[in-house]
Design an enzyme around this catalytic site. Structure first.
Site, mmCIF file in Angstrom:
data_model
loop_
_atom_site.group_PDB
_atom_site.id
_atom_site.type_symbol
_atom_site.label_atom_id
_atom_site.label_comp_id
_atom_site.label_asym_id
_atom_site.label_seq_id
_atom_site.Cartn_x
_atom_site.Cartn_y
_atom_site.Cartn_z
ATOM 1 N N LYS A 116 0.808 -1.218 0.000
ATOM 2 C CA LYS A 116 0.000 0.000 0.000
ATOM 3 C C LYS A 116 0.844 1.273 0.000
ATOM 4 C CE LYS A 116 -4.458 -1.346 1.964
ATOM 5 N NZ LYS A 116 -4.420 -2.767 1.641
ATOM 6 N N GLU A 200 -3.190 6.635 7.682
ATOM 7 C CA GLU A 200 -3.818 7.619 6.812
ATOM 8 C C GLU A 200 -4.955 8.328 7.553
ATOM 9 O OE1 GLU A 200 -3.454 6.210 2.157
ATOM 10 O OE2 GLU A 200 -5.178 5.525 3.316
ATOM 11 N N HIS A 235 -15.551 -4.129 6.594
ATOM 12 C CA HIS A 235 -14.773 -3.706 5.424
ATOM 13 C C HIS A 235 -14.861 -4.698 4.259
ATOM 14 C CE1 HIS A 235 -13.155 -0.540 7.923
ATOM 15 N NE2 HIS A 235 -12.610 -1.409 8.757
ATOM 16 N N ARG A 293 -6.325 -7.929 -10.590
ATOM 17 C CA ARG A 293 -7.003 -9.184 -10.909
ATOM 18 C C ARG A 293 -8.444 -8.873 -11.290
ATOM 19 N NH1 ARG A 293 -10.281 -9.106 -6.568
ATOM 20 N NH2 ARG A 293 -9.455 -8.503 -4.539
#
Length: 443
Positions: A116, A200, A235, A293
């Site tokens: 990430k 973040e 999530h 993908r």
């Protein structure tokens, strides 16, 4: 075009990939664990190979066993589906090194987007919006606290090597940050082999928007519209739709441009998805991650675009030219993930299927991995099927999805079908004015 294909996956996605392969006259080769020996993706294939015990490490994550199956059956290509080994650059490289066509992007592209922090820095360099956060991995509590204080609370703590909504937690203050950082660090170390964290800014009211991209052999990147994925529990997505009610033409153009830049930054080939968070208050969107993908929710894009994304993957991997119209989609589509879990707390409920009656009718598509008599095992993701509804407008798509969810009969394992019926009646959802907190407000 290759003449034989090994599908390194299971359940509904393996069955769906095989369907397109058969349409193109390609011989299909299934692999399976001990638990999956009688599933449709195995019994319907031209050839099937047992690759190990029921636990994923012994079977669907067992690279030597999958490559041996490909060698033994003479497979000319391998499609990884989603999950399992689909975003493992080592697997992609092993397939290529074995002289087998890899249905996916290059190992280098997978690796570039797999971390990430690396992906975030790459996006900044190519003018793709990102949320305020750090450009270096956080490895201990002191550096996590310093980063959070620089950004400002609340913050999101993420596993840098994670993906698919796994390894994330919100910290409201320094005390909760210490606890969440320790938890995510341990989880990430066990699951991903790296405990590095990304801190973040956390936005309390967001929508989850993603863009389907297709990297072509001539270097161009097509952006085939957005999907709304804001109906989530823990999530993890449960419902997706396209187009999004939150995206107007001007925002759509910005999303598509950013997504083309993101994919071009890694010389992307094949199908992929750029995921964003859309701040419901400011209207700004921020890069979240790239899935290198095919997505679970790809059918809704197929229905509004009139295309077959798996066929496009095949043709791009075979070196052929592919092109699609990037203009406006036709109608609206909604996907419901039918999971073996209870519809209230979403706890897993695997078991043997006594009754399995799929819905049908105009505008309804069902991609399923099971049938009556099969057992939904405890070893894998709980997804049993996907109900996809398409109509000329959103109201029609909702009505068809609700009818289909009501008509789908599953007895034996638990299912979340009742949740879908409830959601499709929810005023927030019906109005199209919802965010990732909608399930929490329903409960």
């Amino acid at each position: 075009m290759f003449s034989s294909l090994l599908i390194a996956n299971r359940g509904e996605i393996a069955r769906r990939i095989a369907r397109t392969a058969r349409d193109l006259g390609i011989r299909t080769i299934a692999v399976h664990s001990e638990a999956d020996a009688d599933l449709p993706h195995v019994t319907e294939a031209d050839e099937a190979v047992a690759i190990g015990a029921s636990d994923p490490a012994s079977s669907y994550l067992n690279i030597p066993a999958i490559l041996e199956a490909a060698k033994r059956t003479g497979a000319e290509a391998i499609h990884p589906g989603y999950g399992f080994l689909s975003e493992k650059p080592a697997f992609a490289a092993a397939v290529v090194d074995a002289g087998i066509t890899w249905i996916g992007p290059s190992p280098r592209a997978i690796e570039a987007m797999g971390d990430k922090i690396n992906a975030r820095n790459l996006m900044i360099a190519h003018n793709v919006p990102v949320a305020p956060g750090g450009g270096e991995p956080v490895t201990d509590a002191d550096s996590a606290r310093a980063e959070a204080e620089r950004i400002g609370y609340p913050v999101m703590v993420k596993a840098a090597a994670g993906g698919g909504g796994m390894g994330m937690a919100v910290a409201q203050d320094a005390e909760s940050l210490a606890a969440q950082a320790e938890k995510i660090h341990g989880f990430a170390t066990r699951l991903f082999g790296s405990g590095d964290l990304l801190i973040e800014r956390y936005y309390p009211r967001v929508r989850h928007i993603e863009v389907q991209v297709l990297g072509l052999n001539d270097g161009r990147v097509l952006a085939l519209g957005e999907r709304e994925c804001s109906v989530q529990r823990r999530h993890q997505k449960l419902v997706e739709e396209t187009p999004s009610a939150a995206v107007d033409p001007a925002m759509r153009e910005r999303l598509m441009d950013a997504s083309r830049r993101a994919a071009a930054a890694i010389d992307y080939r094949g199908a992929g998805t750029i995921e964003y968070l859309l701040d419901a208050d400011s209207g700004e969107f921020f890069f979240l991650e790239m899935n290198t993908r095919l997505q679970v929710e790809h059918p809704i894009t197929e229905l509004v675009r009139g295309i077959d994304l798996v066929e496009a993957q095949f043709r791009i991997a075979a070196g052929e030219d592919v092109s699609f119209d990037e203009s406006a989609p036709s109608g609206h589509a909604i996907e419901l993930r039918v999971n073996a879990e209870d519809p209230k707390r979403f706890l897993p409920g695997p078991g043997t299927i006594d009754t399995w009656t799929e819905p049908s009718g105009e505008g309804v598509r069902v991609d399923s991995g099971y049938r009556a008599g099969n057992t939904v095992p405890r070893f894998y993701d709980s997804l049993m099927a996907k109900v996809v509804a398409h109509g000329p407008d959103r109201a029609t798509a909702i009505a068809r999805a609700k009818r289909a969810a009501s008509e789908f009969v599953i007895a034996g394992p638990k299912s979340n079908l009742a949740f879908h019926v409830e959601l499709l009646d929810n005023p927030e959802f019906v109005a199209g004015d919802y965010d990732t907190g909608i399930i929490g407000r329903m409960r």
